[in-house]
Design a protein around this motif. Sequence first.
Motif, PDB file in Angstrom:
ATOM      1  N   LEU A 137     -18.506  -3.819  10.988  1.00  0.00           N
ATOM      2  CA  LEU A 137     -19.960  -3.880  10.915  1.00  0.00           C
ATOM      3  C   LEU A 137     -20.552  -2.677  10.199  1.00  0.00           C
ATOM      4  CD1 LEU A 137     -20.818  -5.324  14.408  1.00  0.00           C
ATOM      5  CD2 LEU A 137     -20.723  -6.495  12.217  1.00  0.00           C
ATOM      6  N   SER A 138     -19.782  -1.603  10.084  1.00  0.00           N
ATOM      7  CA  SER A 138     -20.338  -0.413   9.445  1.00  0.00           C
ATOM      8  C   SER A 138     -19.980  -0.365   7.966  1.00  0.00           C
ATOM      9  CB  SER A 138     -19.847   0.844  10.161  1.00  0.00           C
ATOM     10  OG  SER A 138     -18.440   0.882  10.109  1.00  0.00           O
ATOM     11  N   PHE A 157     -14.534 -18.136  14.649  1.00  0.00           N
ATOM     12  CA  PHE A 157     -13.650 -17.570  13.608  1.00  0.00           C
ATOM     13  C   PHE A 157     -14.164 -16.226  13.101  1.00  0.00           C
ATOM     14  CE2 PHE A 157     -13.327 -22.194  13.498  1.00  0.00           C
ATOM     15  CZ  PHE A 157     -11.963 -22.372  13.665  1.00  0.00           C
ATOM     16  N   ALA A 158     -14.617 -15.384  14.028  1.00  0.00           N
ATOM     17  CA  ALA A 158     -15.153 -14.093  13.612  1.00  0.00           C
ATOM     18  C   ALA A 158     -14.049 -13.066  13.424  1.00  0.00           C
ATOM     19  CB  ALA A 158     -16.156 -13.584  14.640  1.00  0.00           C
ATOM     20  N   ILE A 208     -19.891 -12.874   9.855  1.00  0.00           N
ATOM     21  CA  ILE A 208     -19.889 -13.676  11.080  1.00  0.00           C
ATOM     22  C   ILE A 208     -20.051 -12.766  12.298  1.00  0.00           C
ATOM     23  CG2 ILE A 208     -18.575 -15.340  12.451  1.00  0.00           C
ATOM     24  CD1 ILE A 208     -17.099 -16.117   9.895  1.00  0.00           C
ATOM     25  N   ALA A 209     -19.327 -11.631  12.269  1.00  0.00           N
ATOM     26  CA  ALA A 209     -19.359 -10.726  13.419  1.00  0.00           C
ATOM     27  C   ALA A 209     -20.769 -10.215  13.681  1.00  0.00           C
ATOM     28  CB  ALA A 209     -18.409  -9.552  13.186  1.00  0.00           C
ATOM     29  N   ALA A 210     -21.518  -9.913  12.606  1.00  0.00           N
ATOM     30  CA  ALA A 210     -22.865  -9.362  12.772  1.00  0.00           C
ATOM     31  C   ALA A 210     -23.751 -10.342  13.526  1.00  0.00           C
ATOM     32  CB  ALA A 210     -23.461  -9.048  11.406  1.00  0.00           C
ATOM     33  N   ALA A 241     -12.638  -3.386  19.810  1.00  0.00           N
ATOM     34  CA  ALA A 241     -13.908  -2.676  19.724  1.00  0.00           C
ATOM     35  C   ALA A 241     -13.950  -1.820  18.464  1.00  0.00           C
ATOM     36  CB  ALA A 241     -14.104  -1.804  20.960  1.00  0.00           C
ATOM     37  N   PHE A 242     -12.842  -1.141  18.226  1.00  0.00           N
ATOM     38  CA  PHE A 242     -12.788  -0.261  17.062  1.00  0.00           C
ATOM     39  C   PHE A 242     -12.898  -1.053  15.764  1.00  0.00           C
ATOM     40  CE2 PHE A 242     -10.013   1.488  13.731  1.00  0.00           C
ATOM     41  CZ  PHE A 242     -10.729   2.636  13.440  1.00  0.00           C
TER      42      PHE A 242
END
Lengths: 150, 193
Positions: B191-192, B142-143, B161-163, B184-185
Amino acid sequence: MDNDRVDQIIDKHNGEASSLIQVLLEIQSEHHWLPKSALERVGERLQVPRTRILHIATFYKAFSLVPKGRHEINVCMGTACHVRGAGRVLDVIEDVIGIKPGETDLELKFSLETVNCLGCCALGPVLEIDGTTHGKMAPGETADVLLNYE
Amino acid sequence: MSEILLEIDGQKVKAKTGMTVLEAAKAAGIRIPTLCYHEKLEPYGGCRLCIVELGAGERKKIVVSCVYLAEEGLVVTTRSEKIDRIRRTIIELYLAHAPDAFELLELAKEYGADRDRFAKEASFCVHCGLCVRYCAEVKKKFAVGFVDRGTRKEISFVPEIAAEECWDCKECFPLCPTEALQAAFVLMRALSL
């Protein structure tokens, strides 16, 4: 909003995942917005993934992920109110509080929104503050109504 | 599981109960274009490219084959003037969002869709939900999910979660029909933050 209160609300709904929207609505109506910590707690307790909570919290206009003021002003912009001068009423409110629709002032006193019909066109222009309807608003009277709110 | 017999494009096709029309066609080697279908995922019915015509003669109806269960004696047509026209318009609408997606351009060639019919509003996402559903159903992480609605609907990664999960996975990237650019974008943006 502290986690204990969030827990209370969740317990009231027996911690069922199907009550997600009800839980969010209750947090929203008590706290006026949904803080991240509360959403994380809800996700943990109801076993609902964060993505689904975010999907729902961003889908419905009833939820807000940014802080809202103590008083919620809805200015009707429906056809009847519009022709009866709702635009000027809105202008006055924007001037008095200093915010545009969709915004909240720095003291978190008012949040301003426009709506498209409150269903009482005979009372136009209509203005709703915290659920109380103020009908037949003249631009000149609008500022006085706002003074009644702390 | 009992077998049922249906007819797809004049060809007798055997299918098992519980199979969708799309799966039955695929099993028989009949190609139906799809964007949101993935064999590991639950049927979604999101892209609407897999529409087919049911019945014959005057009484035909159009259904979405990836969510329509195969029935005994069903008569299915996968290409007709009407279906092609609808698919063409759908492709043209998608191309407004993802003008350079290879998969879409190939479909456009096949169906004679005009890439420039609708004003470009490149968001690189056609809301097929493959990344979102793959992450939820196959990886169970579930990211990534959808946020907002209507014209503002978009995919969004949950940064926390993504990190942790995404760098070593990225399995959703190649699934994307618009060349993974979007995922990707959005991942980088999440993350930024």
